[in-house]
Scaffold this motif. Structure first.
Motif, mmCIF file in Angstrom:
data_model
loop_
_atom_site.group_PDB
_atom_site.id
_atom_site.type_symbol
_atom_site.label_atom_id
_atom_site.label_comp_id
_atom_site.label_asym_id
_atom_site.label_seq_id
_atom_site.Cartn_x
_atom_site.Cartn_y
_atom_site.Cartn_z
ATOM 1 N N CYS A 114 0.931 -1.172 0.054
ATOM 2 C CA CYS A 114 0.074 -0.067 0.167
ATOM 3 C C CYS A 114 0.736 1.261 0.060
ATOM 4 N N LYS A 115 1.880 1.253 0.650
ATOM 5 C CA LYS A 115 2.749 2.436 0.737
ATOM 6 C C LYS A 115 3.471 2.664 -0.610
ATOM 7 N N GLN A 116 3.931 1.701 -1.289
ATOM 8 C CA GLN A 116 4.199 1.607 -2.657
ATOM 9 C C GLN A 116 3.470 1.967 -3.555
ATOM 10 N N GLN A 117 2.279 1.809 -3.223
ATOM 11 C CA GLN A 117 1.008 2.409 -4.535
ATOM 12 C C GLN A 117 0.606 3.882 -4.037
ATOM 13 N N GLY A 118 1.094 4.109 -2.846
ATOM 14 C CA GLY A 118 0.506 5.557 -2.371
ATOM 15 C C GLY A 118 -0.873 5.302 -1.867
ATOM 16 N N PHE A 119 -1.099 4.144 -1.324
ATOM 17 C CA PHE A 119 -2.730 4.087 -0.696
ATOM 18 C C PHE A 119 -2.809 4.063 0.774
ATOM 19 N N ASP A 120 -3.494 4.881 1.300
ATOM 20 C CA ASP A 120 -3.801 5.254 2.673
ATOM 21 C C ASP A 120 -4.200 3.900 3.062
ATOM 22 N N PRO A 121 -3.880 3.375 4.457
ATOM 23 C CA PRO A 121 -4.338 2.003 5.021
ATOM 24 C C PRO A 121 -5.862 1.942 5.214
ATOM 25 N N GLN A 122 -6.642 3.019 5.052
ATOM 26 C CA GLN A 122 -8.190 3.119 5.211
ATOM 27 C C GLN A 122 -8.731 3.175 3.940
ATOM 28 N N SER A 123 -7.959 3.521 2.803
ATOM 29 C CA SER A 123 -8.375 3.403 1.476
ATOM 30 C C SER A 123 -8.937 2.192 1.114
ATOM 31 N N PRO A 124 -9.981 1.988 0.482
ATOM 32 C CA PRO A 124 -10.636 0.659 -0.204
ATOM 33 C C PRO A 124 -9.584 0.022 -0.941
ATOM 34 N N LEU A 125 -8.683 0.852 -1.738
ATOM 35 C CA LEU A 125 -7.647 0.170 -2.594
ATOM 36 C C LEU A 125 -6.635 -0.539 -1.660
ATOM 37 N N CYS A 126 -6.358 -0.136 -0.675
ATOM 38 C CA CYS A 126 -5.533 -0.968 0.418
ATOM 39 C C CYS A 126 -6.194 -2.081 1.019
ATOM 40 N N ALA A 127 -6.081 -3.227 0.188
ATOM 41 C CA ALA A 127 -7.026 -4.121 0.461
ATOM 42 C C ALA A 127 -6.986 -4.717 1.950
ATOM 43 N N HIS A 128 -8.295 -4.945 2.453
ATOM 44 C CA HIS A 128 -8.303 -5.555 3.731
ATOM 45 C C HIS A 128 -9.713 -6.545 3.875
ATOM 46 N N ILE A 129 -9.484 -7.577 4.686
ATOM 47 C CA ILE A 129 -10.601 -8.380 4.845
ATOM 48 C C ILE A 129 -10.972 -8.574 6.542
ATOM 49 N N ILE A 130 -11.892 -8.815 6.685
ATOM 50 C CA ILE A 130 -12.651 -9.088 8.104
ATOM 51 C C ILE A 130 -13.475 -10.515 8.279
ATOM 52 N N LEU A 131 -12.802 -11.324 8.738
ATOM 53 C CA LEU A 131 -13.375 -12.735 9.022
ATOM 54 C C LEU A 131 -14.384 -12.893 10.387
ATOM 55 N N SER A 132 -15.464 -13.338 10.030
ATOM 56 C CA SER A 132 -16.232 -13.467 11.225
ATOM 57 C C SER A 132 -16.150 -15.131 11.509
ATOM 58 N N GLY A 133 -16.409 -15.365 12.739
ATOM 59 C CA GLY A 133 -16.244 -16.945 13.118
ATOM 60 C C GLY A 133 -15.991 -17.035 14.411
ATOM 61 N N SER A 134 -15.245 -18.128 14.732
ATOM 62 C CA SER A 134 -14.963 -18.717 16.118
ATOM 63 C C SER A 134 -13.708 -19.277 16.262
ATOM 64 N N THR A 174 -16.772 -18.198 9.359
ATOM 65 C CA THR A 174 -18.265 -18.344 8.968
ATOM 66 C C THR A 174 -18.647 -17.303 7.804
ATOM 67 N N GLN A 175 -18.099 -16.419 7.847
ATOM 68 C CA GLN A 175 -18.372 -15.352 6.672
ATOM 69 C C GLN A 175 -16.862 -14.535 6.647
ATOM 70 N N VAL A 176 -16.931 -14.045 5.305
ATOM 71 C CA VAL A 176 -15.687 -13.242 4.800
ATOM 72 C C VAL A 176 -16.175 -12.013 4.276
ATOM 73 N N TRP A 177 -15.410 -10.890 4.734
ATOM 74 C CA TRP A 177 -16.119 -9.428 4.248
ATOM 75 C C TRP A 177 -14.769 -8.733 3.504
ATOM 76 N N VAL A 178 -14.666 -8.313 2.411
ATOM 77 C CA VAL A 178 -13.608 -7.807 1.513
ATOM 78 C C VAL A 178 -14.122 -6.360 1.139
ATOM 79 N N LEU A 179 -12.912 -5.475 1.544
ATOM 80 C CA LEU A 179 -12.982 -4.253 0.878
ATOM 81 C C LEU A 179 -11.526 -4.099 0.271
ATOM 82 N N ASP A 180 -11.872 -4.060 -1.024
ATOM 83 C CA ASP A 180 -10.386 -3.990 -1.836
ATOM 84 C C ASP A 180 -10.609 -2.941 -3.177
ATOM 85 N N TYR A 181 -11.721 -2.249 -3.287
ATOM 86 C CA TYR A 181 -12.078 -1.290 -4.257
ATOM 87 C C TYR A 181 -13.332 -0.358 -3.765
#
Length: 205
Positions: A114-134, A174-181
């Motif tokens: 993300c740093k090399q691409q100039g993406f802020d950590p909160q930017s959708p372009l700095c791909a991140h995922i949230i996993l729900s489960g146990s 149990t569920q996957v959430w993706v923010l990458d764009y």
């Protein structure tokens, strides 16, 4: 500079170059291939933020986030399953003993991508995922694999105090959430997630 000093410097430069080369070589899957992006992020990340429901005063019953080292397999050998090395002495693990449900967040912001691409950590372009489960303890052959997965990427773990009663666990998704764009967060089922390949195979599939 002494010979040992020069050797240490060369090793340090070599390690830095290797790390930079690895970061530059990251080829994230196309954002349309959401499940592949999720698997890619899960494999690239060495740590995650895990939120539990606190059992400790004065925040009992409230979300409580903590950092944990994770691995879904040795580098280049992804399973999609985040493994953890835990002890009941840890405050979040005590929460899990009461309620094993949790969420696990991982972001490419922890790599150099993300740093090399100039993406802020909160930017959708700095791909991140949230996993729900146990979180559940693993034993037998799966514990053996978890040890290989974790110790290969976190070798310091091998030196952690033996009297802490460490055990291996996995995050049961149990569920996957993706923010990458742009366009909002996307959901992926566990079935789609585990069927996806984080990297292209030799035939380009």
């Amino acid at each position: 500079m002494s010979a040992p000093g020069r050797l240490a410097l060369l090793l340090l430069v070599g390690m830095s170059w290797a790390a930079a080369s690895f970061a530059c070589s990251l080829q994230i899957p196309p954002h349309q291939e959401v499940a592949r992006v999720a698997r890619f992020v899960a494999h690239q990340c060495d740590w995650a933020s895990m939120a539990t429901i606190s059992t400790h005063k004065p925040v009992m019953g409230q979300p409580f986030s903590n950092v944990f080292s994770v691995s879904d397999g040795p580098r280049g050998s992804s399973t999609g399953v985040p493994y953890l090395y835990l002890t009941s002495m840890e405050v979040s693990v005590q929460d899990l003993q009461v309620n094993p449900q949790a969420s696990l967040s991982m972001s490419l912001a922890q790599t150099d991508y993300c740093k090399q691409q100039g993406f802020d950590p909160q930017s959708p372009l700095c791909a991140h995922i949230i996993l729900s489960g146990s979180v559940i303890q693993v034993n037998g052959t799966e514990a053996d694999y978890a040890q290989k997965a974790l110790f290969s990427r976190h070798p310091e773990m091998m030196e952690w105090p033996k009297d802490h009663d460490w055990f291996f666990a996995k995050f049961n998704i149990t569920q996957v959430w993706v923010l990458d764009y742009f366009g909002g967060i996307k959901m992926v089922s566990p079935e789609e997630y585990f069927q996806a390949a984080p990297h292209k195979k030799q035939n380009g599939q």
